[in-house]
Design a protein around this motif. Sequence first.
Motif, mmCIF file in Angstrom:
data_model
loop_
_atom_site.group_PDB
_atom_site.id
_atom_site.type_symbol
_atom_site.label_atom_id
_atom_site.label_comp_id
_atom_site.label_asym_id
_atom_site.label_seq_id
_atom_site.Cartn_x
_atom_site.Cartn_y
_atom_site.Cartn_z
ATOM 1 N N TYR A 1 0.839 -1.199 0.000
ATOM 2 C CA TYR A 1 0.000 0.000 0.000
ATOM 3 C C TYR A 1 0.874 1.249 0.000
ATOM 4 O O TYR A 1 2.070 1.193 0.297
ATOM 5 N N LEU A 2 0.263 2.375 -0.317
ATOM 6 C CA LEU A 2 0.951 3.665 -0.260
ATOM 7 C C LEU A 2 0.909 4.227 1.158
ATOM 8 O O LEU A 2 -0.136 4.189 1.809
ATOM 9 N N THR A 3 2.006 4.776 1.607
ATOM 10 C CA THR A 3 2.001 5.487 2.881
ATOM 11 C C THR A 3 1.338 6.854 2.697
ATOM 12 O O THR A 3 1.180 7.349 1.564
ATOM 13 N N GLU A 4 0.967 7.446 3.800
ATOM 14 C CA GLU A 4 0.366 8.780 3.731
ATOM 15 C C GLU A 4 1.342 9.789 3.124
ATOM 16 O O GLU A 4 0.952 10.646 2.326
ATOM 17 N N SER A 5 2.606 9.687 3.478
ATOM 18 C CA SER A 5 3.589 10.633 2.935
ATOM 19 C C SER A 5 3.781 10.448 1.440
ATOM 20 O O SER A 5 3.997 11.411 0.707
ATOM 21 N N ALA A 6 3.686 9.206 0.972
ATOM 22 C CA ALA A 6 3.783 8.953 -0.468
ATOM 23 C C ALA A 6 2.597 9.563 -1.196
ATOM 24 O O ALA A 6 2.744 10.179 -2.262
ATOM 25 N N ALA A 7 1.398 9.395 -0.637
ATOM 26 C CA ALA A 7 0.209 9.979 -1.249
ATOM 27 C C ALA A 7 0.313 11.506 -1.282
ATOM 28 O O ALA A 7 -0.023 12.146 -2.288
#
Length: 222
Positions: A136-142
Amino acid sequence: MKKRTYIDLSHIIEDGVITHKGLPAPIICDYLSREESRKLYEPGTEFQIGKIEMVTNTGTYIDVPFHRYKDGADLAQMAIDKTAGLEGIVVSVDTTLKAIDESHFQHVDVKGKAVLIHTGWDRYWNTDDYLENHPYLTESAAAYLVSQQPALVGIDSMNIDDTKGKTRPAHTLLLGADIVIAEHLCHLDQLTAKSFLFYAVPPKIKGVGTFPVRAFAEVERK
């Protein structure tokens, strides 16, 4: 005329297949069978009319802003150019990695593109393993992707967010920025190092924010 080839990036939707743990599988059956239709037409003429009962989160699908926000654009309001003919780029991550952070995207130009995250998780499709501990994508990546303004972000796993908790930061941030999400993609390994256009066009349905698509890539043949 340039020759092109097409790579299918969608899973098959079939009766009974589970896409999400806790959501019902689709029911696919006859509304009018060929046998019954013979009673309505001349001899030698027959038809089948199918019936499908399913939740919109089935198979390979896209999410548009209405999925997360009641005032966001639904499928009927989403412009075609948000999901069709997008210049695509594949970002591959280690198959053992679960939390995908922004470092995987900082070396690529994603503005206006379809960013497809290749994790290899599609190999587990239609098994119990597919439904647990997915990448999954991390919040920082998003947040980083939002700052770079891609048109669409897709992934070949069960969810672009970590589903262990009750927050969904990737959905919240991406859809809040009118960036379309594609989930349950497959065969992204066939696109690495290729130049391609991405398509994932849903039906034009009012009041719905998620729906299955026939996602595919258009690749120029050398």
